[in-house]
Design an enzyme around this catalytic site. Structure first.
Site, PDB file in Angstrom:
ATOM      1  N   HIS A   1       5.358  31.528  18.103  1.00 56.30           N
ATOM      2  CA  HIS A   1       6.730  31.021  18.466  1.00 56.30           C
ATOM      3  C   HIS A   1       7.555  31.434  18.884  1.00 56.30           C
ATOM      4  O   HIS A   1       8.539  31.565  19.421  1.00 56.30           O
ATOM      5  CB  HIS A   1       7.039  30.008  17.482  1.00 56.30           C
TER       6      HIS A   1
ATOM      7  N   ASP B   1      15.348  34.917  21.658  1.00 52.78           N
ATOM      8  CA  ASP B   1      14.931  34.356  20.579  1.00 52.78           C
ATOM      9  C   ASP B   1      13.980  33.540  21.286  1.00 52.78           C
ATOM     10  O   ASP B   1      13.901  33.053  23.151  1.00 52.78           O
ATOM     11  CB  ASP B   1      16.135  32.984  20.404  1.00 52.78           C
TER      12      ASP B   1
END
Ligand code: GDG
Length: 740
Positions: free
Chosen positions: A177, A386
């Site tokens: 992720h 991110d």
């Protein structure tokens, strides 16, 4: 998109469970945790139940850490409609070193490009192994054939390989992720750790990342760390092929898009509007973390207030920071700094009627979050790094009544899909200020045009498409593995081969040298044939029914030295020279060596231009070796060298370029291993023909032998050979079985 997905159970392994336990009068109740993965899987479980015929009765099992549970907690405490929970417990001390240490003090900063924050501690890695092992032990107790095992994120990178060792046939997917960084960052990890992490992940059948860039970074790290062959995004490990690909995580689009119709959201929206008068609203929500670029965001907003005074008192920035790890020094300091910056900006620009920043350090409830997405005019999402950033996607999905503009950092994975947002570099405060100004001034038509494209995209590739895309690709990879397994020599095939061998009165066996009889070494002269290997070869070649041929690209002298006193025929320089039994060496063609004058200077130039490469000169060829160079750099030089050589080859038409394991070779004349082998079998009556090799040059051999020949490629690469064996030890076992 359901296609091949037909499991009965989806077994999720993630550090965090989807619930935490909260004490009630009757005992404990499971309360849902927030976060991207939990929302995604929760939506998926709902989708299985309501709209998916194939998966209607499928269960989701979720393994996660459940430490420090009170004594009166029982497995029933976790009971809920969506998941069967598999709690994994590890000692608190180990968890601190594992999660607080290896995961959050090392992998998190490193993979988010903050290497100076990374802490390297040997105890961290030990704890990381221990925790992954604990997950493995718990999971193998429960996994059944047919389960789809889906392992999530950086806390469990060793787990796929651990499970694979126990359950070789399991279907395993791994999804990261967070970003996978460039090799230059990844290589900061100690060698043993980075090898373990890469091999750990390669235990899966399919490895997913949010973006193509992360996938490429990973593949480069695989190549540099393990040397495994990779073609596009398929990795050829010794055991199986593994696929790595991009699966940008989506959101439950309809849930966010339609939420404005909910009564609770309407109430919340009205409440917020009543506080805003006529001001425009800029909104952001981030967890407290250095990767989120919170201070830089404030600086960008400050520059905006400074540069565009006409907007003062007409705009409010609602900055929500969700509490996280604020008992840790670095986070505590960051929080202080943010708060003092907010205070300073508010102090400088506020009036009695207006405060430029409304700062909240808390988490919002769902209705409040949706209402804020809904009424804000600008979403300001500016992380320094991110993996994806779901807030950006949720913000876009919620732009229905009051269409707003998304300002998005190019460092967020989401920027790859949301390129109609105003994309900015988060460290550039001037660019951020301009983007805020442009967003506030943007015409409704333009806003609508941009939103429409982004909404189309994220409503199509939503969280369900994401998950099913992942499942389908994993099953596709399994299918591809099966096709390869059919080619892998199994017991039945090896028995057939042994039978054919024994039945034949005359046999010929072609054995390639490097990568087949001898593993590759750092320098070619170090790749010496071992005693045990010679024993196997002797046993074969002492049988008067057999002719054993060592067929190689090596020069005559080297091969002779390796096989002194062994009754073998030798083929050197890819078929340029043949030594048939005790006969003398014979050249298969006649060429002069003049051509070398044109090729050598070019090759020499590439030795100077690519550190670690070298030249080997043979009678019929010149080889450029790049095994000891930086492989990525050498690949680049390889293209250039090929181009330079192409010009010469254009007018010297008998020259040929061949490429093998980390080599480029120019040879003169039309000869190859296939022709040499055919010269040896011509007019002879061999009842058993066997050939084994590992390289592109062996493909000529496989391709030219009669169909009845047993041809084998070492390794899993696609080949003209009839069969593959996974590695050299498996080949040796087979060679030992033949004469017994
Ligand atoms: C990892 C990666 C990647 C946030 N504040 C509140 C709240 N949220 C919800 C948002 C969103 C989620 O939490 C945060 O999204 P992220 O994308 O940051 O997800 P994480 O799980 O933290 O992070 C990240 C992600 O995994 C998914 O792969 O995108 O890059 O770091 O859904 O809505 N929800 C509520 N109140 C809040 O205050 N209710």
């Amino acid at each position: 998109m359901v296609k091949k997905t037909h499991f009965e159970r989806l077994v999720i392994a993630a550090y965090r469970l989807p619930f935490k336990l909260s004490k009630t009068k009757k005992g404990y109740k499971a309360v849902q945790n927030s976060g991207g993965l939990v929302s995604a899987i929760l939506a998926l479980s709902e989708n299985f139940r309501t709209s998916n015929k194939n998966l209607k009765n499928s269960k989701i099992v979720w393994a996660g850490i459940a430490n420090d549970l009170p004594d009166d907690v029982t497995p029933d405490s976790f009971e809920n409609d969506n998941f069967d929970i598999l709690p994994v417990t590890i000692p608190a001390r180990v968890n601190d070193l594992y999660y607080g240490g290896f995961c959050n003090d090392l992998i998190w900063p490193l993979f988010h490009y903050f290497p100076s924050y990374a802490v390297f501690n040997n105890d961290y890695f030990k704890a990381y192994e221990e925790a992954n092992l604990k997950f493995c032990e718990e999971l193998v107790k429960t996994i059944k054939p047919g389960d789809f095992i889906w392992i999530h994120d950086y806390q469990l990178m060793l787990l796929p390989e651990m499970i694979r060792k126990k359950l070789p046939d399991a279907t395993i997917g791994f999804f990261l992720h967070i970003p996978f960084p460039s090799f230059e960052i990844f290589r900061l990890l100690p060698r043993h750790w980075r090898e373990s992490l890469i091999k750990g992940m390669l235990g899966a059948d399919l490895i997913g990342f949010h973006t193509h860039d992360y996938t490429q970074n990973f593949i480069k790290s695989v190549k540099r760390t393990t040397g495994f062959e990779c073609h596009q995004n398929i990795i050829y490990t010794p055991d199986k092929i593994v696929k790595a690909d991009a699966f940008p995580i989506g959101i439950d689009y309809d849930k966010f898009h339609d939420a404005y119709l909910k009564k609770s959201v309407i109430d919340e929206t009205l409440k917020l509007k009543s506080h805003l008068s006529n001001q425009k609203l800029i909104f952001s929500v981030d967890r407290l973390d250095y990767s989120k670029g919170l201070l830089l965001k404030l600086q960008g907003y400050e520059t905006f207030l400074e540069t565009y005074p006409q907007w003062r008192s007409k705009v409010v920035f609602n900055m929500v920071v969700v509490p996280s790890r604020d008992n840790i020094g670095k986070y505590k300091e960051m929080k202080k700094e943010i708060e003092s910056t907010v205070g300073r900006i508010n102090g400088q620009y506020s009036s009695i009627a207006w405060r430029p920043i409304i700062y909240q350090y808390k988490s919002l409830d769902f209705n409040e979050l949706i209402a804020l997405y809904n009424i804000s005019d600008v979403g300001l999402i500016t992380p320094l790094r991110d993996g994806m950033n779901l807030v950006a996607k949720e913000y876009i999905a919620c732009q229905v009544e009051n269409e707003g503009v998304l300002i998005l950092s190019e460092m967020a994975g989401a920027a790859a899909e949301l390129n109609e947002a105003l994309i900015i570099n988060p460290v550039d405060n001037i660019e951020m200020a301009e983007a805020i100004f442009n967003a506030l001034e943007m015409k409704p038509k333009e806003k609508h045009r941009r939103l429409e494209r982004m909404q189309n995209r994220i409503s199509n590739y939503n969280v369900f498409t994401w998950a099913f895309d992942f499942f389908n690709q994993a099953y596709d990879t399994k299918e591809q593995q099966k096709v390869q397994n059919i080619k892998l020599i199994n017991k039945t095939i090896s028995s057939q081969m042994v039978l054919a061998y024994r039945k034949a009165d005359r046999r010929i066996l072609f054995l390639d040298y490097d990568g087949t009889l001898v593993p590759f070494a750092k320098y070619p002269e170090l790749a010496i044939v071992g005693k045990d290997t010679l024993k196997i070869i002797r046993k074969l070649s002492d049988d008067p029914k057999n002719q054993v041929v060592i067929i190689s690209g090596r020069d005559k002298q080297f091969l002779e030295r390796q096989f002194v006193g062994v009754n073998v025929s030798l083929v050197a320089e890819h078929g340029y020279y043949i030594k048939n039994g005790i006969e003398n060496w014979k050249a298969t063609i006649n060429t002069d060596e003049q051509w070398k004058e044109a090729v050598l200077p070019i090759m020499n130039e590439y030795v100077s231009r690519c550190y670690g490469t070298s030249i080997e000169e043979k009678t019929g060829s010149i080889v450029w070796h790049y095994r000891n160079a930086d492989l990525e750099f050498a690949q680049l030089r390889l293209h250039e060298l090929r181009d330079d050589l192409a010009e010469i080859i254009h007018y010297k038409t008998d020259l040929e370029i061949i490429e093998g394991h980390k080599i480029l070779e120019v040879k003169s004349g039309k000869y190859d291993k296939g022709q040499a082998a055919n010269a040896l079998i011509m007019n002879q009556n061999f009842g058993f023909i066997f050939a084994v090799g590992d390289d592109k040059t062996d493909e000529f051999l496989f391709n030219s032998l009669p169909h009845s020949a047993y041809t084998i490629r070492v390794g899993l690469s696609p080949s003209f050979a009839k069969y593959n064996v996974k590695d050299i030890p498996v080949l040796f076992k087979l060679l030992e079985e033949l004469p017994n």
